[in-house]
Design a protein around this motif. Structure first.
Motif, PDB file in Angstrom:
ATOM      1  N   ASP A   2       0.830  -1.202   0.000  1.00  9.09           N
ATOM      2  CA  ASP A   2       0.000   0.000   0.000  1.00  9.09           C
ATOM      3  C   ASP A   2       0.866   1.253   0.000  1.00  9.09           C
ATOM      4  OD1 ASP A   2      -2.362  -1.419   0.048  1.00  9.09           O
ATOM      5  OD2 ASP A   2      -2.478  -1.472   2.234  1.00  9.09           O
ATOM      6  N   ILE A   3       0.578   2.119  -0.957  1.00 14.33           N
ATOM      7  CA  ILE A   3       1.270   3.404  -1.018  1.00 14.33           C
ATOM      8  C   ILE A   3       0.228   4.511  -1.128  1.00 14.33           C
ATOM      9  CG2 ILE A   3       3.339   2.411  -2.049  1.00 14.33           C
ATOM     10  CD1 ILE A   3       2.524   3.601  -4.706  1.00 14.33           C
ATOM     11  N   ALA A  42       0.782  -1.158  -5.224  1.00 12.46           N
ATOM     12  CA  ALA A  42       1.922  -1.233  -6.140  1.00 12.46           C
ATOM     13  C   ALA A  42       2.862  -2.343  -5.699  1.00 12.46           C
ATOM     14  CB  ALA A  42       2.668   0.099  -6.152  1.00 12.46           C
ATOM     15  N   SER A  43       3.573  -2.901  -6.655  1.00  9.34           N
ATOM     16  CA  SER A  43       4.593  -3.895  -6.329  1.00  9.34           C
ATOM     17  C   SER A  43       5.818  -3.165  -5.793  1.00  9.34           C
ATOM     18  CB  SER A  43       4.970  -4.699  -7.576  1.00  9.34           C
ATOM     19  OG  SER A  43       5.660  -3.856  -8.490  1.00  9.34           O
ATOM     20  N   ASN A  44       6.730  -3.918  -5.247  1.00 11.04           N
ATOM     21  CA  ASN A  44       7.966  -3.335  -4.730  1.00 11.04           C
ATOM     22  C   ASN A  44       8.763  -2.675  -5.861  1.00 11.04           C
ATOM     23  OD1 ASN A  44       9.710  -2.810  -2.518  1.00 11.04           O
ATOM     24  ND2 ASN A  44      11.098  -4.383  -3.294  1.00 11.04           N
ATOM     25  N   GLY A  49      10.671   2.247  -8.536  1.00 16.15           N
ATOM     26  CA  GLY A  49      10.711   3.075  -9.738  1.00 16.15           C
ATOM     27  C   GLY A  49      10.147   4.468  -9.483  1.00 16.15           C
ATOM     28  N   LEU A  50       9.033   4.536  -8.782  1.00  9.21           N
ATOM     29  CA  LEU A  50       8.433   5.831  -8.465  1.00  9.21           C
ATOM     30  C   LEU A  50       9.368   6.669  -7.599  1.00  9.21           C
ATOM     31  CD1 LEU A  50       4.779   4.664  -7.729  1.00  9.21           C
ATOM     32  CD2 LEU A  50       5.496   6.093  -9.647  1.00  9.21           C
ATOM     33  N   CYS A  51       9.961   6.032  -6.605  1.00  9.74           N
ATOM     34  CA  CYS A  51      10.878   6.756  -5.711  1.00  9.74           C
ATOM     35  C   CYS A  51      12.103   7.266  -6.474  1.00  9.74           C
ATOM     36  CB  CYS A  51      11.304   5.861  -4.556  1.00  9.74           C
ATOM     37  SG  CYS A  51       9.970   5.534  -3.389  1.00  9.74           S
ATOM     38  N   THR A  60       8.252   8.002   2.158  1.00  9.13           N
ATOM     39  CA  THR A  60       7.388   9.104   1.740  1.00  9.13           C
ATOM     40  C   THR A  60       6.108   8.578   1.101  1.00  9.13           C
ATOM     41  OG1 THR A  60       9.361  10.431   1.312  1.00  9.13           O
ATOM     42  CG2 THR A  60       7.311  11.222   0.362  1.00  9.13           C
ATOM     43  N   LEU A  61       6.194   7.452   0.415  1.00  6.73           N
ATOM     44  CA  LEU A  61       5.035   6.897  -0.284  1.00  6.73           C
ATOM     45  C   LEU A  61       4.328   5.780   0.473  1.00  6.73           C
ATOM     46  CD1 LEU A  61       6.271   6.703  -3.997  1.00  6.73           C
ATOM     47  CD2 LEU A  61       4.852   8.444  -2.925  1.00  6.73           C
TER      48      LEU A  61
END
Length: 104
Positions: A2-3, A42-44, A49-51, A60-61
């Motif tokens: 969960d993000i 989201a997957s790990n 990738g987002l970070c 943060t997410l």
């Protein structure tokens, strides 16, 4: 995993990016970006990738769920029981040591 969907969307919008631009930057599908912004799942690999693209830390997410009331009570009861057992054992040992020293 969960993000925070609102954080991802906010970061994307603050940069003026479309969902497709974010997907391309992270090397993920548009559908994945849509799912992340809608459901916050989201997957790990997606999280990493987002970070990387947003240049932020994972914490943060990440959304860390709060423990339920029942879980808190259970932990509290286990802690109290353990503390009582240790106090009883220490008290018995100190009492026996005092008696040994007084009678010796």
């Amino acid at each position: 995993m969960d993000i925070s969907a609102t954080t991802v969307k906010g970061l994307r919008l603050s940069r003026g990016w479309t969902q497709q631009h974010l997907a391309d930057a992270c090397d993920i599908s548009l559908r994945t970006v849509q799912r992340v912004e809608k459901d916050g799942s989201a997957s790990n690999d997606t999280l990493l990738g987002l970070c990387a693209v947003f240049e932020i830390k994972q914490k943060t997410l990440l959304v860390i769920p709060a423990p339920s009331h029942q879980q808190m009570q259970q932990v509290s009861l286990q802690t109290q029981t353990l503390t009582l057992a240790i106090a009883t054992l220490c008290g018995g040992c100190i009492g026996a040591l005092i008696m040994f020293l007084v009678l010796a």
